[in-house]
Scaffold this active site. Sequence first.
Site, PDB file in Angstrom:
ATOM      1  N   GLU A   1       4.089  20.500  28.467  1.00 45.69           N
ATOM      2  CA  GLU A   1       2.835  19.783  28.742  1.00 45.69           C
ATOM      3  C   GLU A   1       1.556  20.636  29.060  1.00 45.69           C
ATOM      4  O   GLU A   1       1.799  22.008  29.571  1.00 45.69           O
ATOM      5  CB  GLU A   1       2.775  18.962  29.916  1.00 45.69           C
TER       6      GLU A   1
ATOM      7  N   CYS B   1      -4.574  23.466  32.317  1.00 39.36           N
ATOM      8  CA  CYS B   1      -3.540  23.536  33.446  1.00 39.36           C
ATOM      9  C   CYS B   1      -2.359  23.553  32.448  1.00 39.36           C
ATOM     10  O   CYS B   1      -2.070  23.026  31.626  1.00 39.36           O
ATOM     11  CB  CYS B   1      -3.160  22.349  34.136  1.00 39.36           C
TER      12      CYS B   1
ATOM     13  N   CYS C   1      12.106  22.856  34.857  1.00 34.98           N
ATOM     14  CA  CYS C   1      11.675  23.418  36.304  1.00 34.98           C
ATOM     15  C   CYS C   1      13.043  23.321  37.094  1.00 34.98           C
ATOM     16  O   CYS C   1      13.576  22.053  37.229  1.00 34.98           O
ATOM     17  CB  CYS C   1      10.814  22.667  37.094  1.00 34.98           C
TER      18      CYS C   1
ATOM     19  N   CYS D   1      11.639  20.091  43.560  1.00 35.42           N
ATOM     20  CA  CYS D   1      10.687  19.296  44.450  1.00 35.42           C
ATOM     21  C   CYS D   1      10.778  18.100  44.393  1.00 35.42           C
ATOM     22  O   CYS D   1      10.753  17.540  43.061  1.00 35.42           O
ATOM     23  CB  CYS D   1       9.307  19.680  44.408  1.00 35.42           C
TER      24      CYS D   1
ATOM     25  N   CYS E   1       8.133  15.700  42.348  1.00 32.52           N
ATOM     26  CA  CYS E   1       7.550  16.259  41.036  1.00 32.52           C
ATOM     27  C   CYS E   1       8.426  15.686  40.018  1.00 32.52           C
ATOM     28  O   CYS E   1       9.564  15.824  39.845  1.00 32.52           O
ATOM     29  CB  CYS E   1       7.481  17.734  41.078  1.00 32.52           C
TER      30      CYS E   1
ATOM     31  N   GLU F   1       8.024  27.102  37.595  1.00 31.14           N
ATOM     32  CA  GLU F   1       7.582  28.251  38.571  1.00 31.14           C
ATOM     33  C   GLU F   1       7.089  29.363  37.845  1.00 31.14           C
ATOM     34  O   GLU F   1       7.777  30.271  37.403  1.00 31.14           O
ATOM     35  CB  GLU F   1       8.710  28.625  39.575  1.00 31.14           C
TER      36      GLU F   1
ATOM     37  N   SER G   1       2.231  26.092  46.965  1.00 30.40           N
ATOM     38  CA  SER G   1       2.599  24.832  47.070  1.00 30.40           C
ATOM     39  C   SER G   1       3.192  24.748  48.378  1.00 30.40           C
ATOM     40  O   SER G   1       4.544  24.996  48.396  1.00 30.40           O
ATOM     41  CB  SER G   1       3.362  24.369  45.772  1.00 30.40           C
ATOM     42  N   LEU G   2       2.631  24.171  49.322  1.00 32.23           N
ATOM     43  CA  LEU G   2       3.011  23.977  50.646  1.00 32.23           C
ATOM     44  C   LEU G   2       3.521  22.686  51.069  1.00 32.23           C
ATOM     45  O   LEU G   2       4.918  22.441  51.249  1.00 32.23           O
ATOM     46  CB  LEU G   2       1.988  24.454  51.803  1.00 32.23           C
ATOM     47  N   HIS G   3       3.030  21.658  51.041  1.00 27.73           N
ATOM     48  CA  HIS G   3       3.300  20.394  51.111  1.00 27.73           C
ATOM     49  C   HIS G   3       3.918  19.717  52.252  1.00 27.73           C
ATOM     50  O   HIS G   3       4.583  18.683  52.280  1.00 27.73           O
ATOM     51  CB  HIS G   3       4.002  19.800  49.672  1.00 27.73           C
TER      52      HIS G   3
ATOM     53  N   CYS H   1       2.236  15.659  36.687  1.00 24.83           N
ATOM     54  CA  CYS H   1       2.615  16.929  36.414  1.00 24.83           C
ATOM     55  C   CYS H   1       4.145  16.496  35.582  1.00 24.83           C
ATOM     56  O   CYS H   1       4.867  16.232  36.390  1.00 24.83           O
ATOM     57  CB  CYS H   1       2.797  18.121  37.284  1.00 24.83           C
TER      58      CYS H   1
END
Length: 346
Positions: free
Chosen positions: A90, A103, A110, A114, A117, A161, A215-217, A334
Amino acid sequence: MINLYDYEIKKLEELMLSIGQKKYRATQLFKWIYEKRVTDFNLMSDISKSFITELNEKFCLDIPKIYKKQVSQDGTIKLLLELKDKSKVETVLMRYNYGNVACVSSQVGCNMGCAFCASGLFKKQRNLDTSELIGQILVLDNLLKETNERVSHVVVMGTGEPFDNYENVLSFIRILNHPYGFAIGARHITVSTCGIVEKIRQYANEGLQINLAISLHAPNNEIRNKIMAINHKYPLEELMEAVKYYEKTASRRVTFEYILLSDVNDSKECAIELANLIKGTLAYVNLIPFNPVNELKYKRSSGNRVHEFMDILMKRGINCTIRKEFGTDIDAACGQLRAKNEKEAL
């Protein structure tokens, strides 16, 4: 054949010397393929016929093909691109008042795992080559030709990543930033990582002025362990030490990306804990409303809760913003368009 889009200028100089050409050929080629956007070697008028023959025999300028295209009412363009091995990735173009933001994905699939995601629904198959990263920008620029526009900002925040594909991503960044390349300013380029600690430290020593986002979240290890598998390897204590090292070494601040998930990480207590976690750093927080994905259990925080969360951070001296949403009428999350395509193909 060798794809010239794989080479940043220093490596292209080395390549030219290795085939018996002068070093300056790299600059010539960079100007033709990036400044002038010429893709036919025969049109490169200041290059000798013998070298043009060699270019046609040994080199190419291939970019991905558009497999699917979605256009939102707000002007957002989401592309599913097909690569040379038929893999799909994408790429998204978002239109802000300050410019056109691309983006970019850095991997096919990936492995970060996560939980919220869509990109992680399909595991990593491989890293993208530099040419495949560059190709995403070129495809978007080709679409923007109609309005005499180009991509002005780039965020490496799509599928994958970036620091797990470190060398290719850095080559990509150098081409974006080079005056004979895309000539996109360093402050207009951002790389986002889930928090690979050793790579954050390595990146701090690169001498780049490129923006870094984390990317903390989650504000603590308990929550982050549940929603981000990487936290088991790099807990928050180690991550925050790497952030402080980056700020000190690179003299740059980071952005903490924080997706708000209803009843998971969006409480008042989480906001207070987050403020305490990042207090003393130069960082600011980008709060991200969650785009729901059918295959995932998480829900979107209410607008009131998002603003309450922001108010708590601001009152505690933490600079923060709420990310503007794009493409809500298309597959906005995403990895969602690719995941949808892969499911339909089964």
